[in-house]
Design a protein around this motif. Structure first.
Motif, PDB file in Angstrom:
ATOM      1  N   TYR A   1      30.687  23.544 -48.140  1.00 60.12           N
ATOM      2  CA  TYR A   1      32.000  23.905 -47.605  1.00 60.12           C
ATOM      3  C   TYR A   1      32.493  25.241 -48.155  1.00 60.12           C
ATOM      4  CZ  TYR A   1      31.854  19.660 -45.061  1.00 60.12           C
ATOM      5  OH  TYR A   1      31.448  18.694 -44.164  1.00 60.12           O
ATOM      6  N   ASP A   2      31.969  25.662 -49.289  1.00 57.85           N
ATOM      7  CA  ASP A   2      32.237  27.027 -49.740  1.00 57.85           C
ATOM      8  C   ASP A   2      31.646  28.028 -48.743  1.00 57.85           C
ATOM      9  OD1 ASP A   2      33.603  26.222 -51.974  1.00 57.85           O
ATOM     10  OD2 ASP A   2      31.926  26.489 -53.363  1.00 57.85           O
ATOM     11  N   LYS A   3      30.431  27.753 -48.265  1.00 57.75           N
ATOM     12  CA  LYS A   3      29.795  28.628 -47.271  1.00 57.75           C
ATOM     13  C   LYS A   3      30.578  28.629 -45.963  1.00 57.75           C
ATOM     14  CE  LYS A   3      24.977  28.159 -48.855  1.00 57.75           C
ATOM     15  NZ  LYS A   3      23.641  27.632 -48.491  1.00 57.75           N
ATOM     16  N   ILE A   4      31.015  27.439 -45.548  1.00 58.25           N
ATOM     17  CA  ILE A   4      31.770  27.338 -44.304  1.00 58.25           C
ATOM     18  C   ILE A   4      33.097  28.085 -44.427  1.00 58.25           C
ATOM     19  CG2 ILE A   4      33.065  25.711 -42.861  1.00 58.25           C
ATOM     20  CD1 ILE A   4      30.754  23.716 -43.265  1.00 58.25           C
ATOM     21  N   ARG A   5      33.763  27.943 -45.574  1.00 56.80           N
ATOM     22  CA  ARG A   5      35.041  28.613 -45.762  1.00 56.80           C
ATOM     23  C   ARG A   5      34.871  30.136 -45.730  1.00 56.80           C
ATOM     24  NH1 ARG A   5      39.262  26.242 -49.964  1.00 56.80           N
ATOM     25  NH2 ARG A   5      37.331  25.631 -50.968  1.00 56.80           N
TER      26      ARG A   5
ATOM     27  N   ALA B   1      36.423  32.475 -42.574  1.00 52.46           N
ATOM     28  CA  ALA B   1      37.630  32.886 -43.303  1.00 52.46           C
ATOM     29  C   ALA B   1      38.742  33.349 -42.359  1.00 52.46           C
ATOM     30  CB  ALA B   1      37.292  33.984 -44.308  1.00 52.46           C
ATOM     31  N   ASP B   2      38.399  34.140 -41.345  1.00 51.28           N
ATOM     32  CA  ASP B   2      39.421  34.640 -40.418  1.00 51.28           C
ATOM     33  C   ASP B   2      40.071  33.498 -39.639  1.00 51.28           C
ATOM     34  OD1 ASP B   2      38.820  37.179 -41.268  1.00 51.28           O
ATOM     35  OD2 ASP B   2      37.567  37.691 -39.538  1.00 51.28           O
ATOM     36  N   PHE B   3      39.260  32.523 -39.262  1.00 50.80           N
ATOM     37  CA  PHE B   3      39.754  31.349 -38.538  1.00 50.80           C
ATOM     38  C   PHE B   3      40.765  30.580 -39.393  1.00 50.80           C
ATOM     39  CE2 PHE B   3      38.939  26.700 -38.117  1.00 50.80           C
ATOM     40  CZ  PHE B   3      39.489  26.489 -36.862  1.00 50.80           C
ATOM     41  N   TYR B   4      40.425  30.350 -40.642  1.00 53.73           N
ATOM     42  CA  TYR B   4      41.332  29.607 -41.517  1.00 53.73           C
ATOM     43  C   TYR B   4      42.611  30.394 -41.796  1.00 53.73           C
ATOM     44  CZ  TYR B   4      37.558  26.257 -42.281  1.00 53.73           C
ATOM     45  OH  TYR B   4      36.576  25.308 -42.101  1.00 53.73           O
ATOM     46  N   ALA B   5      42.477  31.694 -41.944  1.00 55.30           N
ATOM     47  CA  ALA B   5      43.659  32.531 -42.171  1.00 55.30           C
ATOM     48  C   ALA B   5      44.607  32.457 -40.978  1.00 55.30           C
ATOM     49  CB  ALA B   5      43.244  33.972 -42.443  1.00 55.30           C
TER      50      ALA B   5
ATOM     51  N   ILE C   1      46.683  28.003 -32.951  1.00 52.24           N
ATOM     52  CA  ILE C   1      46.817  29.373 -33.459  1.00 52.24           C
ATOM     53  C   ILE C   1      47.643  30.244 -32.518  1.00 52.24           C
ATOM     54  CG2 ILE C   1      45.486  31.487 -33.899  1.00 52.24           C
ATOM     55  CD1 ILE C   1      43.264  29.619 -35.059  1.00 52.24           C
ATOM     56  N   ASP C   2      47.408  30.115 -31.191  1.00 53.11           N
ATOM     57  CA  ASP C   2      48.143  30.991 -30.264  1.00 53.11           C
ATOM     58  C   ASP C   2      49.472  30.383 -29.797  1.00 53.11           C
ATOM     59  OD1 ASP C   2      47.632  29.187 -28.182  1.00 53.11           O
ATOM     60  OD2 ASP C   2      46.047  30.392 -27.276  1.00 53.11           O
ATOM     61  N   GLY C   3      49.812  29.209 -30.312  1.00 47.66           N
ATOM     62  CA  GLY C   3      51.104  28.612 -29.997  1.00 47.66           C
ATOM     63  C   GLY C   3      51.142  27.785 -28.734  1.00 47.66           C
ATOM     64  N   SER C   4      50.013  27.666 -28.042  1.00 45.39           N
ATOM     65  CA  SER C   4      49.994  26.836 -26.829  1.00 45.39           C
ATOM     66  C   SER C   4      50.318  25.385 -27.167  1.00 45.39           C
ATOM     67  CB  SER C   4      48.624  26.933 -26.149  1.00 45.39           C
ATOM     68  OG  SER C   4      48.359  28.254 -25.742  1.00 45.39           O
ATOM     69  N   ILE C   5      49.734  24.901 -28.261  1.00 45.40           N
ATOM     70  CA  ILE C   5      50.159  23.630 -28.837  1.00 45.40           C
ATOM     71  C   ILE C   5      51.196  23.974 -29.907  1.00 45.40           C
ATOM     72  CG2 ILE C   5      49.481  21.646 -30.246  1.00 45.40           C
ATOM     73  CD1 ILE C   5      46.701  21.819 -28.964  1.00 45.40           C
TER      74      ILE C   5
END
Length: 600
Positions: free
Chosen positions: A415-419, A423-427, A467-471
């Protein structure tokens, strides 16, 4: 100085271990393990699922069990080459006990045993009819009283549960009950599966229409019949349902659909259950020796109670009852929850044109599906793994060979590798206000699943809508109350709603025992699932195995079977062998029967 090959190291250690165990020299056997060691036994030595940690636990188990187990013939599996990496040598082996044949995995570190896995594969004299033992099918010759296969099946179906009593009754005809039923069928254990839905697979068909398996196909095979090579990677719910219905038929399972279990009582004097069911409009009384609750760890809906639920004029549904988005186009929907079901339902509602808000009350672990497949599962369950020679059985055993106590140490780097990769997705998620976590110790999805069975989402697209506010997202606050037309939060925010979906998870499986048998029995058995890790929603003390799953419980002759398709496949083997042993009268001295520490 000659280099010693990994295979030679494994051979030497197996020889020493076998000699010590066969001669009853417990001290010699214990001294072959390093101080920090783990022995995970699946039925062979303990008639339990049990992990021994350290010299004293191993010594205690052997002192109790070695005399009756009678292990012998520890031989390296020459078809599976031993290997060595990072100072650890690992190999595969076969062995026997007095009543069974087994298969195992061993890891050596600094010349001593670090981890040992021993699993039961078959009972001597009660082997499955496969390979050279497969049935002929056709009966050649002449017999005026000959019955066809179809006639025999019709007679069996008419008699079993009426003039002939089953050995085992399984309550719950989903993937778990079906997988276990198939194992028991091959072992010749008369079994009836009780399912309230009409057809096998309905527990999938009746869920919201966008539901699909988030685990990939290589992880999800059922026993005996793997999915075809052209099966989709992620199976839609109705396709899963059709597969389960086909499987139930071709595996010749005695499956009672449209049947409701009303009550169950155990008679310690006779050693049998009285199970009352309603079938075809009439009451049927079954008297099995063993009762299995295969009602699913995601079966007992957990619906929170908030003031005002009785005055709310819109619809309220638990996620398990949500029919799908079609009726809610243009409507305002509040989904309470932020795990798998919540994300799936929110995304489908948005696609259908609903105005949907996700209420996130606590942090959630998110992992992108492609990252999970590539980094988390790829070495064991993927097309890449298959092309490299990995089999489903070997993958299951490799996973099983890692003791739960140290499994997080293997998961954290993944999960360190996945993070790092995402990284941009999580941010972006955090910028949108989403509360993220990677588990209490950053060990990610699998440990969250094993510890608590909740708290995560495998992202197949819904996160982009967050992320885009649709939900719409409201996070970090709980519900105060409901009004006639809104969900009111504790910070005063009002969320207008025509529909409230409670994607709030499920309770412990022993809740089904409370409903069917009694609260006393449910509390006697205690909480199902979890390891006792003292992390969120997994209270201690440490147990080292899944609580009460696939093994003996404090209630004699009561068993629990559940989990995902991988666990239904893998652990059904060990549960079926425990049940078969009891049917044929094999002595099964249980070591380390788990005490109940939590009622739910």
């Amino acid at each position: 100085m000659l280099d010693i090959s990994p295979g030679t190291k494994i051979d030497t250690m197996l020889s020493k271990l076998g000699q010590a165990l066969e001669s009853g020299d417990i001290d010699a056997a214990v001294n072959l393990f390093q101080a920090d060691c783990y022995w995970r036994d699946l039925v062979t030595f303990t008639w339990n699922l049990k992990t021994l940690e350290g010299h004293e636990q191993i010594r205690d188990m052997l002192t109790s069990q070695l005399g009756t187990t009678k292990p012998s013939n520890f031989l390296q599996d020459t078809k599976e080459a031993a290997s060595e990496a990072d100072g650890v040598t690992d190999g595969w082996f076969e062995f026997e006990t007095g009543v069974a044949r087994g298969y195992g995995h061993i890891r050596l570190k600094d010349g001593l045993i670090w981890t040992l896995l021993t699993t039961m594969t078959e009972l001597k004299g009660h082997e499955e009819p496969k390979g050279f033992r497969r049935p002929m099918g056709a009966e050649h010759g002449h017999d005026r009283d000959r019955k066809t296969w179809k006639e025999k099946r019709e007679i069996e179906a008419a008699e079993l549960g009426y003039s002939v009593q089953p050995e085992v009754v399984i309550i719950g005809g989903g993937q778990g009950g079906i997988a276990l039923g198939a194992r028991l069928r091959q072992l010749g254990v008369p079994t009836i599966i009780i399912e309230k839905n009409e057809r096998p697979g309905d527990s999938w068909r009746k869920r919201y229409k966008s539901l699909c398996l988030h685990d990939p196909v290589w992880y999800d095979h059922l026993p005996y019949i793997p999915f075809p090579e052209n099966w989709p990677v992620f199976t839609p719910k109705d396709k899963v349902g059709d597969w389960l219905e086909m499987y139930t038929k071709v595996m010749e399972l005695n499956y009672w659909g449209s049947t409701t279990a009303r009550s169950a009582q155990y008679d310690e004097t006779t050693g049998e259950w009285t199970v009352v069911v309603e079938r075809d409009g009439r009451q049927v009384v079954l008297r099995p020796k063993q009762l299995v609750l295969a009602t699913g760890m995601s079966g007992k809906a957990n619906v929170p109670k908030f003031p005002g639920q009785d005055v709310f004029k819109g619809e309220q549904q638990h996620s398990s009852q949500h029919p799908g988005p079609d009726a809610y186009a243009g409507r305002q929907v509040v989904v309470i929850g932020s795990n798998n079901s919540a994300h799936d339902i929110c995304a489908a509602l948005w696609e259908a044109g609903a105005d949907v808000t996700m209420l996130q009350r606590s942090s959630t672990h998110i992992v992108k599906s492609d990252s999970l497949m590539e980094i988390g599962l790829g070495d064991l369950y993927s097309e890449r793994a298959v092309q490299g020679g990995m089999t489903t059985r070997k993958a299951d055993l490799i996973f099983a060979s890692l003791p739960y106590r140290i499994m997080h140490q293997f998961q954290i780097p993944i999960y360190d590798k996945i993070r790092e990769k995402d990284a941009d997705f999580y941010a972006a998620l955090e910028k949108a206000g989403f509360m993220l976590d990677f588990g209490d110790d950053d060990s990610g999805l699998f440990m969250k699943y094993l510890r608590r069975g909740s708290g995560y989402y495998i992202d197949v697209g819904a996160c982009d809508l967050v992320i885009d506010g649709s939900i719409k997202l409201k996070s970090g606050v709980d519900v105060s109350h409901l009004t006639e037309n809104a969900v009111v939060l504790k910070d005063g925010t009002e969320l207008p709603a025509d529909l409230v979906v409670y994607a709030t998870g499920y309770g412990s499986m022993n809740g089904w025992a409370a409903d069917l048998i009694s609260r006393e029995v449910a509390d006697k058995v205690g909480k199902c699932w979890g390891l006792g890790s003292n992390t969120a929603k997994d209270p201690g003390p440490w147990e080292g195995e899944q609580r009460n799953m696939w093994k003996p419980t404090q209630q004699e002759a009561l068993w629990f079977h559940g989990g995902n398709l991988h666990q239904s496949r893998h652990y059904s083997q060990y549960l079926s062998l425990q049940l078969k042993a009891r049917q044929v009268g094999i002595d099964t001295p249980i070591y380390g029967l788990t005490n109940s520490h939590h009622s739910s």
